[in-house]
Motif scaffolding. Structure first.
Motif, short mmCIF file in Angstrom:
data_model
loop_
_atom_site.label_atom_id
_atom_site.label_comp_id
_atom_site.label_asym_id
_atom_site.label_seq_id
_atom_site.Cartn_x
_atom_site.Cartn_y
_atom_site.Cartn_z
N ASN A 99 0.81 -1.22 0.00
CA ASN A 99 0.00 0.00 0.00
C ASN A 99 0.85 1.27 0.00
O ASN A 99 0.32 2.37 0.00
CB ASN A 99 -0.99 0.00 1.17
CG ASN A 99 -0.30 -0.21 2.49
OD1 ASN A 99 0.94 -0.26 2.52
ND2 ASN A 99 -1.05 -0.34 3.55
N GLU A 100 2.18 1.10 0.00
CA GLU A 100 3.03 2.29 -0.14
C GLU A 100 3.75 2.28 -1.48
O GLU A 100 4.70 3.04 -1.68
CB GLU A 100 4.06 2.34 0.99
CG GLU A 100 3.44 2.70 2.33
CD GLU A 100 4.40 2.49 3.48
OE1 GLU A 100 5.60 2.31 3.22
OE2 GLU A 100 3.95 2.51 4.63
N ARG A 101 3.33 1.40 -2.39
CA ARG A 101 4.00 1.29 -3.69
C ARG A 101 3.93 2.62 -4.44
O ARG A 101 2.87 3.23 -4.54
CB ARG A 101 3.32 0.19 -4.51
CG ARG A 101 3.90 -0.07 -5.88
CD ARG A 101 5.23 -0.78 -5.90
NE ARG A 101 5.28 -2.01 -5.17
CZ ARG A 101 6.13 -2.22 -4.16
NH1 ARG A 101 6.96 -1.28 -3.77
NH2 ARG A 101 6.14 -3.37 -3.53
N LYS A 102 5.07 3.07 -4.95
CA LYS A 102 5.12 4.34 -5.67
C LYS A 102 5.46 4.08 -7.14
O LYS A 102 6.12 3.10 -7.47
CB LYS A 102 6.22 5.24 -5.10
CG LYS A 102 6.02 5.63 -3.65
CD LYS A 102 5.14 6.85 -3.53
CE LYS A 102 5.02 7.31 -2.10
NZ LYS A 102 4.31 6.37 -1.25
N THR A 124 4.02 9.35 -7.67
CA THR A 124 2.72 9.25 -7.00
C THR A 124 2.55 7.83 -6.50
O THR A 124 3.32 6.94 -6.87
CB THR A 124 1.56 9.63 -7.95
OG1 THR A 124 0.35 9.58 -7.21
CG2 THR A 124 1.47 8.69 -9.13
N SER A 125 1.55 7.64 -5.63
CA SER A 125 1.36 6.28 -5.12
C SER A 125 0.41 5.54 -6.05
O SER A 125 -0.45 6.16 -6.68
CB SER A 125 0.81 6.36 -3.69
OG SER A 125 -0.52 6.01 -3.68
N LYS A 149 -1.85 3.25 -5.26
CA LYS A 149 -3.18 3.02 -4.69
C LYS A 149 -4.09 4.16 -5.14
O LYS A 149 -3.82 5.32 -4.86
CB LYS A 149 -3.10 3.02 -3.16
CG LYS A 149 -2.61 1.70 -2.60
CD LYS A 149 -3.75 0.72 -2.52
CE LYS A 149 -3.43 -0.46 -1.66
NZ LYS A 149 -3.53 -1.72 -2.31
N GLU A 157 -6.33 9.60 -1.67
CA GLU A 157 -5.55 9.65 -2.91
C GLU A 157 -4.38 10.62 -2.76
O GLU A 157 -4.55 11.76 -2.35
CB GLU A 157 -6.44 10.11 -4.06
CG GLU A 157 -5.73 10.01 -5.39
CD GLU A 157 -6.71 9.99 -6.55
OE1 GLU A 157 -6.40 10.63 -7.55
OE2 GLU A 157 -7.76 9.35 -6.44
N GLN A 158 -3.19 10.12 -3.07
CA GLN A 158 -2.03 11.01 -2.95
C GLN A 158 -1.85 11.80 -4.23
O GLN A 158 -2.13 11.32 -5.32
CB GLN A 158 -0.78 10.20 -2.65
CG GLN A 158 -0.75 9.75 -1.20
CD GLN A 158 0.58 9.15 -0.82
OE1 GLN A 158 1.19 8.44 -1.60
NE2 GLN A 158 1.03 9.41 0.38
N ASN A 174 14.16 1.53 -1.88
CA ASN A 174 13.45 2.50 -2.72
C ASN A 174 14.24 3.79 -2.91
O ASN A 174 13.88 4.85 -2.40
CB ASN A 174 12.07 2.78 -2.14
CG ASN A 174 11.18 1.58 -2.33
OD1 ASN A 174 11.44 0.75 -3.21
ND2 ASN A 174 10.16 1.45 -1.52
N ASN A 197 9.94 9.50 -1.07
CA ASN A 197 8.70 9.66 -0.30
C ASN A 197 8.69 10.96 0.51
O ASN A 197 7.65 11.38 1.01
CB ASN A 197 8.56 8.46 0.65
CG ASN A 197 7.15 8.33 1.18
OD1 ASN A 197 6.19 8.72 0.52
ND2 ASN A 197 7.02 7.82 2.38
N TYR A 243 5.92 13.60 0.37
CA TYR A 243 4.63 13.47 1.04
C TYR A 243 4.75 13.74 2.54
O TYR A 243 3.76 13.75 3.24
CB TYR A 243 4.07 12.06 0.84
CG TYR A 243 3.69 11.84 -0.60
CD1 TYR A 243 2.69 12.61 -1.18
CD2 TYR A 243 4.33 10.89 -1.37
CE1 TYR A 243 2.34 12.43 -2.50
CE2 TYR A 243 3.99 10.72 -2.70
CZ TYR A 243 2.99 11.49 -3.26
OH TYR A 243 2.65 11.33 -4.57
#
Length: 758
Positions: free
Chosen positions: A461-464, A477-478, A480, A485-486, A505, A522, A525
């Motif tokens: 759920n943190e996949r970019k 961006t992410s 997900k 929504e990011q 990463n 990251n 964010y």
């Protein structure tokens, strides 16, 4: 007699036509040659193009018919058996070239009369696209079959099929242009001319490569189907080049001029039509793969040599059929031959895992740590390293023949594909099920996207995903796409090439004239101002222009310069170690590492990681180390807040997520805190709305508003505030008492609930 044109039907069968009016069939494997048909004596063939295989989802195993253009002004539609189905009067003078579009719905012909004509599949004239006073020697379709590229003397012209659309025209050579080709995968254009040069262009007409002048005019150029290689033919000369223009190999066969080059469908061999009546066959060998301490070379069509550079051990891998594609990464070598796929573990070269392929011609292999992706003409197939088919993602309008490593990306749990139908969209799939991720909505950007890359490590759920758009801006961006929504955030400009690290990463890229490493992307964010402090930058002028990043393994980055040479770069190993500590929540070790290395960049990364993981103690130490005193003070004030909810909310505020912070406070019933947050941010309207809606602290808002206006010596002009201020006495003592009561109440609540103090 001179051979004028050649074309492959399957990977092992070639047709050739020559000035002795014969069409011959060749099999390079068995070296058999048979005559298919003898044409009438007045037909001198000039160009041949097979009808494309696989139209409308129906895959034919081989092409069934071809178009042959000739010097008598006609083109002929001829079946595979040599029967002339139809001959059409097309041009005055010779028809110099004929090409089917990618769907097989239209044919374009060009002639000595300077006309460019579009015909239907059955040979009916649809339109005359262009007319000019000089002969058109060569023509090619755009990847979407919506434009046509043709030559006009020293100029190249791209003309869309729609009337009144803008025509692109530029001077490409100093001599007559003899041949041109446009690749459907990489969208690049080749041109060759009598000025003895060959050039590579992008589809906007910008020159990407310009060769040195050769001794003789260049008579033929042709892209391999996957767009990685192209071949150049001249008098007694055959050259193999990389898509960026530099040359892999030069052969000097005794052939006379090579008039046409045709690549086989799998891209492993090519044929040339030679001026002295020969047909020349050439195979691509000596491809090279590297990973950590292994070097692998394809020494023959069916043999690979594995060299372990640590102990100098050499293994030979033999295959039943010829090797088409291979990939070496994450401790596995994946090889596809014309019928099978082999998976070798680098620990054991003797026992590969072998499974059969459906379609045959694999055009791309991508590897992740847990599985790999095969792309062929029929679809996308995800396999585990044990050879089990995991999933086969599908999407409407899927065209797999044009996917390459820039437009597909794979990680352990996600597959991303840049859609051809809409260049602004990235489709994201779950790797294990092959279904679209989340609510199935794709990721949409405001401009066309050129290259995409998924990060390889961390939680799903943190996949970019990082991507470069048409303006060469780099965004992150992410993946997900539901719930929270990011935003899509821009983190670089003028980025030529990018790559994620394989074990942590970390992202590297070449932007403008600098080589940049984003140690913790990251950060954008968490604390946007911190991003510049988490970068490593180095002057990239030593890599010459247009360098490409080949791989980023461990702390070694391999870059290919424009002249084809490889440069190896090493970056600091410490950020990767820090990533490792943080992923297992070993914060003390992280702080110890930073104190040992004494590097501001590393401290900045630790600060961002700590805030992202809500570890305030570490964040305080790290921010103090990089001298961000204001943030240290704010973190201290957060620690003193009465309840867990308000601490969480202020952490969100710290990262700039005001909306989420307010929502969190209201959900927890901390109305006063929510109002106070808005007062502190000078969101007066919102603070008043909340106070009125919850019928509490209206006087508090008005009191702060009055004090704010007095400080600036202004008068109240806002109608709503005037309305509520009527008949309301502002008593600061009363307000302070009320606030203290709120905080005491919150403390009691926090003490009653078994929330652990962070």
């Amino acid at each position: 007699e001179l051979v004028s044109c050649v074309g492959w039907t399957t990977a092992d069968e070639l047709y050739s036509c020559s000035d002795d009016h014969q069409i011959m069939k060749w099999n390079p494997v068995t070296s058999e040659t048979t005559r298919v048909v003898k044409l009438p004596d007045d037909v001198y063939p000039i160009d041949l193009h097979w009808f494309p295989r696989g139209i409308g989802g129906k895959k034919q195993s081989q092409a069934e018919s071809f178009v042959l253009t000739s010097s008598d002004g006609k083109f002929h539609l001829i079946s595979k058996l040599g029967r002339v189905e139809k001959s059409v009067e097309a041009h005055c003078g010779a028809v110099l070239a004929g090409r089917w579009n990618y769907e097989g719905t239209a044919l374009v012909t060009v002639g000595e009369d300077g006309q460019v004509k579009i015909w239907s599949k059955s040979g009916m004239l649809r339109s005359t696209l262009a007319q000019q006073g000089t002969p058109v020697y060569s023509v090619a379709w755009a990847p979407d079959s919506d434009k046509v590229l043709y030559t006009s003397g020293k100029q190249l012209i791209i003309k869309p099929l729609q009337p009144n659309a803008k025509v692109l025209q530029w001077k490409a050579h100093d001599g007559l242009i003899l041949k041109t080709d446009w690749n459907s995968v990489n969208d690049l254009i080749l041109s060759a001319g009598e000025d003895c040069r060959y050039k590579v262009w992008d589809s906007f007409g910008r020159a990407l490569y310009n060769s040195q002048p050769h001794e003789y005019p260049i008579t033929s150029v042709a892209w391999a189907l996957d767009g990685e290689l192209f071949a150049v033919g001249s008098f007694n000369t055959l050259r193999l080049c990389d898509k960026t223009g530099w040359s892999y190999a030069l052969e000097k066969p005794n052939t006379g001029s090579i008039f046409t080059i045709s690549w086989s469908i799998d891209g492993t061999q090519l044929a040339g039509a030679c001026g002295n009546g020969h047909v020349i066959f050439a195979h691509v060998v000596e491809q090279h793969w590297e990973w950590k301490n292994f070097e692998i070379t394809l020494i023959k069509r069916r043999t690979m040599k594995v060299h372990n550079v640590i102990n100098d051990a050499v293994d030979l891998l033999e295959f039943r059929d010829r090797v088409i594609k291979a990939s070496l990464n994450y401790g596995y070598l994946v090889v596809s031959t014309s019928l099978q796929c082999y998976v070798f573990s680098t620990k054991n070269w003797n026992t590969p895992l072998i499974f059969d392929l459906k379609e045959g011609t694999v055009s791309l292999i991508l590897q992740a740590e847990r599985h790999f992706l095969l792309v062929d003409g029929g679809g996308l197939y995800l396999y585990s390293y044990e050879g089990r088919l995991i999933s086969s993602p599908k999407y409407p309008g899927m065209r797999t023949d044009i996917l390459n490593a820039q437009t597909v990306s794979l990680s352990n749990d996600t597959l991303a594909v840049k859609d051809k139908a809409d260049e602004k969209v990235i489709l994201i799939f779950e790797a294990l099920s092959g279904k679209p991720l989340g609510d199935g909505k794709p990721l949409t950007h405001k401009t066309e996207i050129v290259e995409i890359a998924l990060d390889q490590k961390g939680l799903t759920n943190e996949r970019k995903i990082a991507f470069i758009d048409k303006n060469r801006d780099l965004f992150i961006t992410s993946v997900k796409r539901f719930g929270k929504e990011q935003k899509i955030v821009k983190i670089g400009t003028m980025v030529q090439s990018l790559a994620w690290n394989d074990t942590s990463n970390i992202l590297c890229g070449i932007q403008d004239s600098r080589f940049t490493v984003w140690y913790y992307p990251n950060t954008v964010y968490v604390d946007k101002d911190l991003l510049p402090k988490t970068l490593y930058e180095k002057d990239a002028s030593e890599f010459s222009k247009n360098p490409q990043i080949v791989s980023f393994v461990g702390n070694q980055i391999t870059i290919r310069r424009a002249d084809g040479s490889l440069v190896h770069l090493h970056i600091s190993p410490y950020p990767a170690i820090l990533h490792d500590y943080v992923s297992t929540s070993r914060w003390e070790d992280g702080v110890r590492l930073c104190r040992f290395v004494k590097d501001q960049t590393l401290w900045a990364c630790l600060a961002a990681m700590a805030v992202a993981n809500k570890d305030m103690t570490t964040a305080e130490i790290a921010y103090a180390a990089i001298g961000e005193i204001d943030k240290v003070q704010y973190i201290n004030s957060i620690k003193e807040l009465p309840s867990k909810e308000s601490r969480m909310a202020h952490m969100l505020l710290f990262s700039g997520n005001t909306q989420e912070a307010e929502t969190l406070l209201l959900q927890s019933g901390l109305v006063y805190q929510a109002i106070q947050v808005n007062i502190n941010l000078y969101n007066w309207e919102r603070a008043l709305d909340l106070a009125v809606k919850h019928r509490t602290h209206v006087d508090t808002v008005l009191a702060y508003r009055q004090r704010f206006l007095e400080d600036f010596g202004k008068k109240e002009t806002n109608q709503r505030f005037l309305q509520y201020a009527e008949g309301l006495e502002v008593d600061w003592n009363k307000i302070k008492a009320k606030i203290e009561m709120e905080i005491a109440k919150e403390r009691e609540r926090a003490a009653a609930s078994p929330a652990v103090r962070t």
